[in-house]
Write a protein that holds these residues in place. Sequence first.
Motif, PDB file in Angstrom:
ATOM      1  N   VAL A   1       0.856  -1.188   0.000  1.00  0.00           N
ATOM      2  CA  VAL A   1       0.000   0.000   0.000  1.00  0.00           C
ATOM      3  C   VAL A   1       0.894   1.241   0.000  1.00  0.00           C
ATOM      4  N   VAL A   2       0.560   2.225  -0.825  1.00  0.00           N
ATOM      5  CA  VAL A   2       1.328   3.471  -0.873  1.00  0.00           C
ATOM      6  C   VAL A   2       0.388   4.630  -0.552  1.00  0.00           C
ATOM      7  N   ILE A   3       0.777   5.437   0.440  1.00  0.00           N
ATOM      8  CA  ILE A   3      -0.098   6.532   0.869  1.00  0.00           C
ATOM      9  C   ILE A   3       0.687   7.842   0.982  1.00  0.00           C
ATOM     10  N   GLY A   4       0.104   8.909   0.462  1.00  0.00           N
ATOM     11  CA  GLY A   4       0.642  10.261   0.646  1.00  0.00           C
ATOM     12  C   GLY A   4      -0.488  11.150   1.123  1.00  0.00           C
ATOM     13  N   LEU A   5      -0.193  12.072   2.032  1.00  0.00           N
ATOM     14  CA  LEU A   5      -1.266  12.878   2.631  1.00  0.00           C
ATOM     15  C   LEU A   5      -1.107  14.370   2.364  1.00  0.00           C
TER      16      LEU A   5
ATOM     17  N   SER B   1       2.808  15.516   2.105  1.00  0.00           N
ATOM     18  CA  SER B   1       3.846  14.506   2.382  1.00  0.00           C
ATOM     19  C   SER B   1       4.302  13.846   1.085  1.00  0.00           C
ATOM     20  N   GLU B   2       5.444  13.185   1.133  1.00  0.00           N
ATOM     21  CA  GLU B   2       5.840  12.277   0.052  1.00  0.00           C
ATOM     22  C   GLU B   2       5.028  10.988   0.231  1.00  0.00           C
ATOM     23  N   PRO B   3       4.905  10.184  -0.830  1.00  0.00           N
ATOM     24  CA  PRO B   3       4.122   8.936  -0.678  1.00  0.00           C
ATOM     25  C   PRO B   3       4.908   7.881   0.101  1.00  0.00           C
ATOM     26  N   ASP B   4       5.186   8.158   1.369  1.00  0.00           N
ATOM     27  CA  ASP B   4       6.096   7.333   2.170  1.00  0.00           C
ATOM     28  C   ASP B   4       5.405   6.380   3.134  1.00  0.00           C
TER      29      ASP B   4
ATOM     30  N   THR C   1      -1.536   4.148 -10.066  1.00  0.00           N
ATOM     31  CA  THR C   1      -2.564   5.180 -10.043  1.00  0.00           C
ATOM     32  C   THR C   1      -3.059   5.500  -8.636  1.00  0.00           C
ATOM     33  N   ARG C   2      -3.050   6.796  -8.307  1.00  0.00           N
ATOM     34  CA  ARG C   2      -3.524   7.176  -6.976  1.00  0.00           C
ATOM     35  C   ARG C   2      -4.961   7.652  -7.019  1.00  0.00           C
ATOM     36  N   VAL C   3      -5.673   7.333  -5.962  1.00  0.00           N
ATOM     37  CA  VAL C   3      -7.033   7.821  -5.782  1.00  0.00           C
ATOM     38  C   VAL C   3      -7.009   8.740  -4.567  1.00  0.00           C
TER      39      VAL C   3
ATOM     40  N   GLY D   1     -13.775  13.416 -11.415  1.00  0.00           N
ATOM     41  CA  GLY D   1     -12.506  13.016 -12.001  1.00  0.00           C
ATOM     42  C   GLY D   1     -11.458  14.015 -11.571  1.00  0.00           C
ATOM     43  N   LYS D   2     -10.240  13.538 -11.337  1.00  0.00           N
ATOM     44  CA  LYS D   2      -9.188  14.422 -10.864  1.00  0.00           C
ATOM     45  C   LYS D   2      -8.652  15.250 -12.016  1.00  0.00           C
ATOM     46  N   GLU D   3      -8.664  16.591 -11.823  1.00  0.00           N
ATOM     47  CA  GLU D   3      -8.099  17.462 -12.845  1.00  0.00           C
ATOM     48  C   GLU D   3      -6.593  17.254 -12.905  1.00  0.00           C
TER      49      GLU D   3
HETATM   50  P1  ADP Z   1      -2.689  17.395  -6.080  1.00  0.00           P
HETATM   51  O1  ADP Z   1      -2.753  18.791  -5.588  1.00  0.00           O
HETATM   52  O2  ADP Z   1      -2.973  17.225  -7.516  1.00  0.00           O
HETATM   53  O3  ADP Z   1      -3.490  16.464  -5.227  1.00  0.00           O
HETATM   54  P2  ADP Z   1      -0.164  17.200  -4.813  1.00  0.00           P
HETATM   55  O4  ADP Z   1       1.173  17.100  -5.425  1.00  0.00           O
HETATM   56  O5  ADP Z   1      -0.555  18.394  -4.046  1.00  0.00           O
HETATM   57  O6  ADP Z   1      -1.197  16.920  -5.973  1.00  0.00           O
HETATM   58  O7  ADP Z   1      -0.376  15.977  -3.834  1.00  0.00           O
HETATM   59  C1  ADP Z   1      -0.143  14.719  -4.238  1.00  0.00           C
HETATM   60  C2  ADP Z   1      -0.163  13.826  -3.005  1.00  0.00           C
HETATM   61  O8  ADP Z   1      -0.333  12.504  -3.430  1.00  0.00           O
HETATM   62  C3  ADP Z   1       1.143  13.853  -2.232  1.00  0.00           C
HETATM   63  O9  ADP Z   1       0.899  13.738  -0.863  1.00  0.00           O
HETATM   64  C4  ADP Z   1       1.854  12.612  -2.756  1.00  0.00           C
HETATM   65  O10 ADP Z   1       2.730  12.068  -1.796  1.00  0.00           O
HETATM   66  C5  ADP Z   1       0.720  11.673  -3.010  1.00  0.00           C
HETATM   67  N1  ADP Z   1       0.967  10.698  -4.079  1.00  0.00           N
HETATM   68  C6  ADP Z   1       1.498  10.919  -5.293  1.00  0.00           C
HETATM   69  N2  ADP Z   1       1.520   9.783  -6.019  1.00  0.00           N
HETATM   70  C7  ADP Z   1       0.974   8.809  -5.248  1.00  0.00           C
HETATM   71  C8  ADP Z   1       0.700   7.421  -5.435  1.00  0.00           C
HETATM   72  N3  ADP Z   1       0.969   6.793  -6.578  1.00  0.00           N
HETATM   73  N4  ADP Z   1       0.134   6.772  -4.413  1.00  0.00           N
HETATM   74  C9  ADP Z   1      -0.162   7.372  -3.253  1.00  0.00           C
HETATM   75  N5  ADP Z   1       0.066   8.676  -3.040  1.00  0.00           N
HETATM   76  C10 ADP Z   1       0.631   9.396  -4.012  1.00  0.00           C
END
Ligand code: ADP
Length: 474
Positions: free
Chosen positions: A4-8, A153-156, A207-209, A263-265
């Motif tokens: 699972v990959v999550i970024g906030l 955050s980074e997707p960490d 792909t992120r949701v 849909g995400k712009e």
């Molecule tokens: P936006 O404003 O379009 O949502 P941002 O760059 O502000 O884009 O935020 C992107 C967020 O999504 C960041 O927190 C990043 O870590 C996270 N992210 C990017 N790619 C992925 C991925 N494949 N899976 C999970 N999270 C991701």
Amino acid sequence: MFEVVIGLEVHVQLNTDTKLFCSCPTSFNDRPNVNTCPTCLALPGALPVLNKSVLEKSVMLGTAIGATVNRTSFFDRKSYFYPDSPSAYQITQLYTPVVEHGKLEIDFEDGSKKTIRINRAHIEADAGKNIHEGAVSKVDLNRAGTPLLEIVSEPDMRSAEEAVLYVKKLHSIVRYLDISNANMQEGSFRVDVNVSIRPKGDEKLYTRVEIKNINSFRFIQKAIEIEVERQIEAWEDGVYDEEIYQETRLFDQNKQETRSMRGKEEAADYRYFPEPDLLKAVIDDEMFETYSQIPELPDEKKERLVSEYGMREYDAAVITAELETAHFFEAMLAEGINAKNAVTWLTVELQGRLKGGMTITSSPVDAKTLGTLVKRIEDKTISGKAAKEVLDYLMENESDVDGAIDKLGLKQMNDTGALEKIIDEIIAANADKVEEYRGGKDKLFGFFVGQTMKASKGTANPQTVNEMLKAKLG
Ligand code: ADP
Ligand code: MG
Ligand code: ZN
């Protein structure tokens, strides 16, 4: 097997007195649309002027997360049309945000730690609120132009648990810095969760949701678990490419599902360009030096409690997680009591008695009072058992500790003469049991203790009772 990959993205509403680009007050629970002016209503010709205290609070946050604070940053215009945004664009910072490259450490229950990288924190203006009443929709612009720091955050993160730990830690830091009231229910601390999955070992991002506006720690956990399940199922059913695409979804806590919102712009849809109405934002040396002196943070406070009072790491973490709890605890210690006792009486006895939405800040028993109560146990004025009764009384009645002890008649009998008299009477009245005890029936000792405590109405010091009975019964 999947990873699972999550970024906030966390939107923190800053607790400034006035809005980001005008002098309207930031209290938005007033009558709709009273806190507005030509600037935040986006009337033609009105120009924005940056509120300096937003930069000050940015320096504080940047320092707390060990980030680079850009001494010069710029504003950009993000175009989108929405009824709650009268200008049809949002002023934000895309290209050069005020804070970049930070990090935050999360602590697992087993004591291990992990560092989550923070990509950036940028300043932006909040929108107003749409209010839907049946067939009618209304717009309240009191919140329009309120300052936000969006922390990305980074997707960490690799699990719902890690995401919740991260959000809790960030929430705690923001409260310690006092740059936001961070009330999640009221929307002062809003979390957007980005979730994707990938086969274990794969380095590439799938792909992120994005799931928007989840307003409690528990719902963050739940929303992620449900979304991960949806993505894994789609993969296993061979429909991942059709069903999982970049979009914004909403978490429905009643139906326990995530649902498509829009849909995400792509960035291109926003037609970002440098904001022409604002100057660059400059943090001068004086501002930087003043605001990079930040108060003690939760982790530092935790370590100090451990080293100064020999507290258990776990207790210290519980006490320091929330600023209000930490302050309450320290005010209790100021009464000169033992830290371990303070932890128990705060986290078990007091918090166990806070009911119906009552919090530590609205508790009828304040820190000084609770500290005094613990002191009365430590100086043997009352027993621990009696103290629980006193606390029950104080939760319901306005009184000071000593007044309550008197009123309830719970003062511990430290007068050995009076106690001796009670014990002599009990021994005289139970000659048969005394015989049996002396004949080897040891269990009867408890009977004598019970009788003595009863006769003293629970005010005898149990330890003295024990000693005295042992001596008298032989
Ligand atoms: P936006 O404003 O379009 O949502 P941002 O760059 O502000 O884009 O935020 C992107 C967020 O999504 C960041 O927190 C990043 O870590 C996270 N992210 C990017 N790619 C992925 C991925 N494949 N899976 C999970 N999270 C991701
Ligand atoms: Mg975003
Ligand atoms: Zn205004």
